[in-house]
Design a protein around this motif. Structure first.
Motif, PDB file in Angstrom:
ATOM      1  N   ILE A   1       1.053  -1.098   0.109  1.00 58.86           N
ATOM      2  CA  ILE A   1      -0.007  -0.169   0.011  1.00 58.86           C
ATOM      3  C   ILE A   1       0.948   1.267   0.153  1.00 58.86           C
ATOM      4  O   ILE A   1       1.830   1.339   0.701  1.00 58.86           O
ATOM      5  CB  ILE A   1      -0.861   0.126   1.331  1.00 58.86           C
ATOM      6  CG1 ILE A   1      -2.064  -1.182   1.253  1.00 58.86           C
ATOM      7  CG2 ILE A   1      -1.839   1.311   1.202  1.00 58.86           C
ATOM      8  CD1 ILE A   1      -2.378  -1.447   2.786  1.00 58.86           C
TER       9      ILE A   1
ATOM     10  N   GLY B   1      -8.340  10.621  -4.846  1.00 56.32           N
ATOM     11  CA  GLY B   1      -7.890   9.349  -4.422  1.00 56.32           C
ATOM     12  C   GLY B   1      -8.739   8.254  -5.107  1.00 56.32           C
ATOM     13  O   GLY B   1      -9.674   8.578  -5.781  1.00 56.32           O
ATOM     14  N   GLY B   2      -8.344   7.181  -4.782  1.00 53.49           N
ATOM     15  CA  GLY B   2      -9.093   5.981  -5.056  1.00 53.49           C
ATOM     16  C   GLY B   2     -10.244   5.516  -4.254  1.00 53.49           C
ATOM     17  O   GLY B   2     -10.877   6.468  -3.310  1.00 53.49           O
TER      18      GLY B   2
ATOM     19  N   GLY C   1      -2.090   5.177   1.475  1.00 52.44           N
ATOM     20  CA  GLY C   1      -3.400   4.560   1.822  1.00 52.44           C
ATOM     21  C   GLY C   1      -3.273   3.886   3.163  1.00 52.44           C
ATOM     22  O   GLY C   1      -1.989   3.704   3.706  1.00 52.44           O
TER      23      GLY C   1
ATOM     24  N   THR D   1      -3.830   2.449  -9.259  1.00 49.70           N
ATOM     25  CA  THR D   1      -3.559   3.706  -8.919  1.00 49.70           C
ATOM     26  C   THR D   1      -4.479   4.833  -9.017  1.00 49.70           C
ATOM     27  O   THR D   1      -4.866   5.036 -10.230  1.00 49.70           O
ATOM     28  CB  THR D   1      -2.188   4.154  -9.834  1.00 49.70           C
ATOM     29  OG1 THR D   1      -1.103   3.162  -9.530  1.00 49.70           O
ATOM     30  CG2 THR D   1      -1.534   5.411  -9.347  1.00 49.70           C
TER      31      THR D   1
ATOM     32  N   TYR E   1      -7.667   4.559   0.233  1.00 51.56           N
ATOM     33  CA  TYR E   1      -6.728   5.655  -0.512  1.00 51.56           C
ATOM     34  C   TYR E   1      -6.576   6.698   0.134  1.00 51.56           C
ATOM     35  O   TYR E   1      -7.717   7.591   0.589  1.00 51.56           O
ATOM     36  CB  TYR E   1      -7.270   5.559  -1.855  1.00 51.56           C
ATOM     37  CG  TYR E   1      -6.628   4.380  -2.809  1.00 51.56           C
ATOM     38  CD1 TYR E   1      -7.341   3.030  -2.665  1.00 51.56           C
ATOM     39  CD2 TYR E   1      -5.935   4.531  -3.858  1.00 51.56           C
ATOM     40  CE1 TYR E   1      -6.968   1.994  -3.191  1.00 51.56           C
ATOM     41  CE2 TYR E   1      -5.536   3.256  -4.667  1.00 51.56           C
ATOM     42  CZ  TYR E   1      -6.021   2.161  -4.458  1.00 51.56           C
ATOM     43  OH  TYR E   1      -5.951   1.041  -5.131  1.00 51.56           O
TER      44      TYR E   1
ATOM     45  N   SER F   1      -1.738   7.367  -5.290  1.00 48.40           N
ATOM     46  CA  SER F   1      -2.002   6.461  -4.181  1.00 48.40           C
ATOM     47  C   SER F   1      -2.233   5.220  -4.753  1.00 48.40           C
ATOM     48  O   SER F   1      -2.966   5.189  -5.872  1.00 48.40           O
ATOM     49  CB  SER F   1      -3.196   7.030  -3.228  1.00 48.40           C
ATOM     50  OG  SER F   1      -4.334   7.507  -4.000  1.00 48.40           O
ATOM     51  N   ASN F   2      -1.802   4.171  -4.217  1.00 50.15           N
ATOM     52  CA  ASN F   2      -2.098   2.722  -4.914  1.00 50.15           C
ATOM     53  C   ASN F   2      -1.854   1.742  -3.965  1.00 50.15           C
ATOM     54  O   ASN F   2      -1.306   1.703  -2.993  1.00 50.15           O
ATOM     55  CB  ASN F   2      -0.976   2.780  -6.298  1.00 50.15           C
ATOM     56  CG  ASN F   2       0.433   2.436  -5.656  1.00 50.15           C
ATOM     57  OD1 ASN F   2       0.801   1.495  -5.419  1.00 50.15           O
ATOM     58  ND2 ASN F   2       1.198   3.489  -5.657  1.00 50.15           N
TER      59      ASN F   2
END
Ligand code: GCU
Length: 129
Positions: free
Chosen positions: A13, A118-119, A16, A112, A33, A39-40
């Motif tokens: 991570i 973010g995710g 996140g 990502t 995330y 961020s991934n």
């Protein structure tokens, strides 16, 4: 065929954090995330033979804004800004599916975030062959 599940909270991570404050996840939690481009989560997956595989990413997005992510396999982009649209609630999980080719042996699959939001919250990656 066979399906192998790889939990996000056990993956690598970057920007996140593993959390468990929304119900319905598999394993011990999910990844929240950071609100940052880049961020991934990166999973290391293993396949005994080269070939086509179905990747299934389980996620929740309790917002009404799409949270796109780039999906790479062994560093190569396989899905550009794949959409992860709202699921209605943070405890409502859906899967996003794509088809890729994997070599024999170990591969990395990375999701990502491409926007500053973010995710989504990501629960797991499944690899179906
Ligand atoms: C809320 C929610 C988090 C989520 C966040 C977000 O804070 O509880 O799980 O990650 O929204 O918008 O990303």
């Amino acid at each position: 065929g066979s399906t192998v599940r790889y939990e996000a909270e056990n993956a690598a991570i970057t920007l996140g954090v593993a959390e468990a404050n929304h119900a319905g996840y598999s394993g011990t939690g999910f990844v929240n995330y950071d609100s940052a481009v880049g961020s991934n989560v990166q999973w290391t997956v293993s396949t005994p033979a080269a070939g086509t595989a179905t990747l299934r990413i389980r996620y929740a997005n309790g917002s009404t804004t799409n949270r796109p992510m780039d999906i790479t396999v062994n560093g190569a982009l396989v899905a550009d800004e794949l959409s992860f649209t709202g699921t209605g609630a943070w405890a409502t999980w859906q899967t996003r599916t794509l088809t890729v080719t994997l070599p024999a042996g170990t591969s990395t699959v990375r999701a990502t975030a491409t926007t500053a939001i973010g995710g989504p919250n990501v629960d797991y990656l499944e690899v179906q062959r």
